[in-house]
Design a protein around this motif. Structure first.
Motif, mmCIF file in Angstrom:
data_model
loop_
_atom_site.group_PDB
_atom_site.id
_atom_site.type_symbol
_atom_site.label_atom_id
_atom_site.label_comp_id
_atom_site.label_asym_id
_atom_site.label_seq_id
_atom_site.Cartn_x
_atom_site.Cartn_y
_atom_site.Cartn_z
ATOM 1 N N THR A 280 0.760 -1.187 -0.150
ATOM 2 C CA THR A 280 -0.123 0.013 -0.275
ATOM 3 C C THR A 280 0.816 1.293 0.542
ATOM 4 O OG1 THR A 280 -2.422 -1.147 1.026
ATOM 5 C CG2 THR A 280 -2.045 1.069 1.307
ATOM 6 N N ASP A 281 1.414 1.159 0.501
ATOM 7 C CA ASP A 281 2.932 2.392 1.053
ATOM 8 C C ASP A 281 3.477 2.553 -0.933
ATOM 9 O OD1 ASP A 281 1.963 2.938 3.302
ATOM 10 O OD2 ASP A 281 4.034 1.710 4.347
ATOM 11 N N VAL A 282 3.644 1.313 -1.407
ATOM 12 C CA VAL A 282 4.998 1.544 -2.509
ATOM 13 C C VAL A 282 3.416 2.315 -3.455
ATOM 14 C CG1 VAL A 282 5.649 0.645 -4.666
ATOM 15 C CG2 VAL A 282 6.296 -0.416 -2.077
ATOM 16 N N ILE A 283 2.324 2.033 -3.685
ATOM 17 C CA ILE A 283 1.482 2.284 -4.161
ATOM 18 C C ILE A 283 1.206 3.796 -4.236
ATOM 19 C CG2 ILE A 283 -1.382 1.512 -5.577
ATOM 20 C CD1 ILE A 283 -0.190 -1.246 -5.094
ATOM 21 N N THR A 284 0.976 3.838 -2.772
ATOM 22 C CA THR A 284 0.403 5.334 -2.326
ATOM 23 C C THR A 284 1.493 6.020 -2.986
ATOM 24 O OG1 THR A 284 -1.048 4.814 -0.824
ATOM 25 C CG2 THR A 284 -0.148 7.021 -0.474
ATOM 26 N N GLU A 285 2.730 6.423 -2.503
ATOM 27 C CA GLU A 285 3.702 7.251 -3.124
ATOM 28 C C GLU A 285 4.175 7.056 -4.256
ATOM 29 O OE1 GLU A 285 8.855 6.497 -2.507
ATOM 30 O OE2 GLU A 285 7.413 6.241 -0.809
ATOM 31 N N GLU A 286 3.983 6.163 -5.414
ATOM 32 C CA GLU A 286 4.009 5.778 -6.365
ATOM 33 C C GLU A 286 2.784 6.484 -7.605
ATOM 34 O OE1 GLU A 286 5.553 5.893 -10.688
ATOM 35 O OE2 GLU A 286 6.496 4.997 -8.280
ATOM 36 N N VAL A 287 1.463 6.661 -6.826
ATOM 37 C CA VAL A 287 0.826 6.941 -7.490
ATOM 38 C C VAL A 287 0.573 8.559 -7.792
ATOM 39 C CG1 VAL A 287 -1.763 8.206 -7.932
ATOM 40 C CG2 VAL A 287 -0.680 5.482 -7.864
ATOM 41 N N THR B 167 1.435 -0.947 -12.072
ATOM 42 C CA THR B 167 0.050 -1.544 -12.759
ATOM 43 C C THR B 167 0.771 -3.313 -11.995
ATOM 44 O OG1 THR B 167 1.084 -1.314 -14.968
ATOM 45 C CG2 THR B 167 0.735 -3.641 -15.222
ATOM 46 N N LEU B 168 -0.485 -4.234 -11.565
ATOM 47 C CA LEU B 168 -1.205 -5.135 -9.944
ATOM 48 C C LEU B 168 -0.542 -6.373 -11.477
ATOM 49 C CD1 LEU B 168 -2.244 -3.458 -7.672
ATOM 50 C CD2 LEU B 168 -0.382 -3.356 -7.894
ATOM 51 N N PRO B 169 -0.143 -6.824 -11.788
ATOM 52 C CA PRO B 169 -0.736 -8.798 -12.444
ATOM 53 C C PRO B 169 -1.385 -8.708 -12.556
ATOM 54 C CG PRO B 169 1.621 -8.180 -12.140
ATOM 55 C CD PRO B 169 1.075 -7.176 -11.069
ATOM 56 N N GLY B 170 -2.368 -9.475 -13.387
ATOM 57 C CA GLY B 170 -3.826 -10.120 -12.785
ATOM 58 C C GLY B 170 -4.706 -9.015 -11.964
ATOM 59 N N GLY C 290 -4.354 -4.600 -12.583
ATOM 60 C CA GLY C 290 -5.077 -3.573 -13.005
ATOM 61 C C GLY C 290 -4.221 -2.485 -12.589
ATOM 62 N N LYS C 291 -5.087 -1.558 -13.523
ATOM 63 C CA LYS C 291 -3.734 -0.842 -13.211
ATOM 64 C C LYS C 291 -3.448 0.560 -12.372
ATOM 65 C CE LYS C 291 -0.436 2.721 -16.372
ATOM 66 N NZ LYS C 291 -0.080 3.035 -17.761
ATOM 67 N N ILE C 292 -3.506 1.222 -11.288
ATOM 68 C CA ILE C 292 -3.404 2.974 -10.785
ATOM 69 C C ILE C 292 -2.435 3.380 -11.691
ATOM 70 C CG2 ILE C 292 -4.036 3.630 -8.005
ATOM 71 C CD1 ILE C 292 -3.857 0.203 -7.776
ATOM 72 N N MET C 293 -3.101 4.696 -11.058
ATOM 73 C CA MET C 293 -2.744 5.752 -11.473
ATOM 74 C C MET C 293 -3.552 7.252 -11.684
ATOM 75 S SD MET C 293 -4.559 5.434 -16.013
ATOM 76 C CE MET C 293 -5.048 4.149 -15.515
ATOM 77 N N CYS C 294 -2.850 8.593 -11.501
ATOM 78 C CA CYS C 294 -2.703 9.369 -11.429
ATOM 79 C C CYS C 294 -3.540 10.364 -13.265
ATOM 80 C CB CYS C 294 -1.769 10.557 -10.119
ATOM 81 S SG CYS C 294 -2.912 11.816 -10.134
ATOM 82 N N ARG C 295 -4.390 10.312 -12.587
ATOM 83 C CA ARG C 295 -5.076 11.710 -13.967
ATOM 84 C C ARG C 295 -5.646 13.068 -13.606
ATOM 85 N NH1 ARG C 295 -10.580 10.651 -17.092
ATOM 86 N NH2 ARG C 295 -10.734 12.487 -16.194
ATOM 87 N N GLU C 296 -5.164 14.124 -13.821
ATOM 88 C CA GLU C 296 -5.072 15.260 -13.734
ATOM 89 C C GLU C 296 -6.992 15.509 -14.884
ATOM 90 O OE1 GLU C 296 -2.344 18.601 -14.925
ATOM 91 O OE2 GLU C 296 -0.532 16.552 -13.356
ATOM 92 N N ARG C 297 -7.291 16.535 -13.593
ATOM 93 C CA ARG C 297 -8.834 16.276 -14.784
ATOM 94 C C ARG C 297 -8.896 18.648 -15.025
ATOM 95 N NH1 ARG C 297 -13.858 14.014 -11.800
ATOM 96 N NH2 ARG C 297 -13.220 15.528 -10.298
ATOM 97 N N PRO C 298 -9.107 18.758 -15.865
ATOM 98 C CA PRO C 298 -9.000 20.230 -15.993
ATOM 99 C C PRO C 298 -10.078 21.604 -15.204
ATOM 100 C CG PRO C 298 -10.044 18.432 -18.244
ATOM 101 C CD PRO C 298 -9.746 18.030 -16.987
ATOM 102 N N GLU C 299 -9.420 21.909 -15.698
ATOM 103 C CA GLU C 299 -10.839 23.295 -14.744
ATOM 104 C C GLU C 299 -12.423 22.945 -15.441
ATOM 105 O OE1 GLU C 299 -11.399 28.035 -16.041
ATOM 106 O OE2 GLU C 299 -9.554 27.195 -13.705
ATOM 107 N N ARG C 300 -13.696 23.138 -15.065
ATOM 108 C CA ARG C 300 -14.147 22.701 -15.690
ATOM 109 C C ARG C 300 -16.191 23.646 -15.081
ATOM 110 N NH1 ARG C 300 -12.850 18.766 -12.935
ATOM 111 N NH2 ARG C 300 -14.601 17.345 -11.314
ATOM 112 N N MET C 301 -16.722 23.583 -15.786
ATOM 113 C CA MET C 301 -18.076 24.066 -14.875
ATOM 114 C C MET C 301 -19.318 23.126 -14.220
ATOM 115 S SD MET C 301 -18.084 27.160 -15.234
ATOM 116 C CE MET C 301 -19.659 28.257 -14.825
#
Length: 96
Positions: A34-41, A48-51, A53-64
């Motif tokens: 959990t610590d490794v995943i939290t730090e990386e993301v 990527t956790l084989p079998g 899924g893939k956990i990633m951070c995504r930026e969302r733009p400014e929006r209404m």
């Protein structure tokens, strides 16, 4: 369909059983993962956790956005969200 999600205690017990180790070791392994995943993301990377899924951070733009209670529209600043893409192998195992 499962009625309740697996708790951390149940997960640690199952992990200890699969690892042929005690619960203390399994708990330490889970916490380290959990610590490794939290730090990386949190640093903008992906894990990527084989079998699983893939956990990633995504930026969302400014929006209404709209307040559903009042109907008022306002501008929401850009932010980051954590996304997980589920692996095909896991999807297929659920649908068999």
């Amino acid at each position: 369909m499962a009625t309740k999600p697996m708790t951390k205690t149940q997960l640690v017990a199952a992990l200890a059983d699969k690892m042929d180790a005690d619960k203390k070791t399994a708990s330490a392994a889970l916490d380290a993962l959990t610590d490794v995943i939290t730090e990386e993301v949190s640093n903008g990377g992906a894990v990527t956790l084989p079998g699983v899924g893939k956990i990633m951070c995504r930026e969302r733009p400014e929006r209404m956005v709209r307040n559903p209670a009042t109907g008022e529209q306002f501008k929401k600043d850009a932010d980051k969200v954590v996304k997980m893409t589920i692996a095909k192998a896991l999807k297929d195992s659920v649908n068999t």
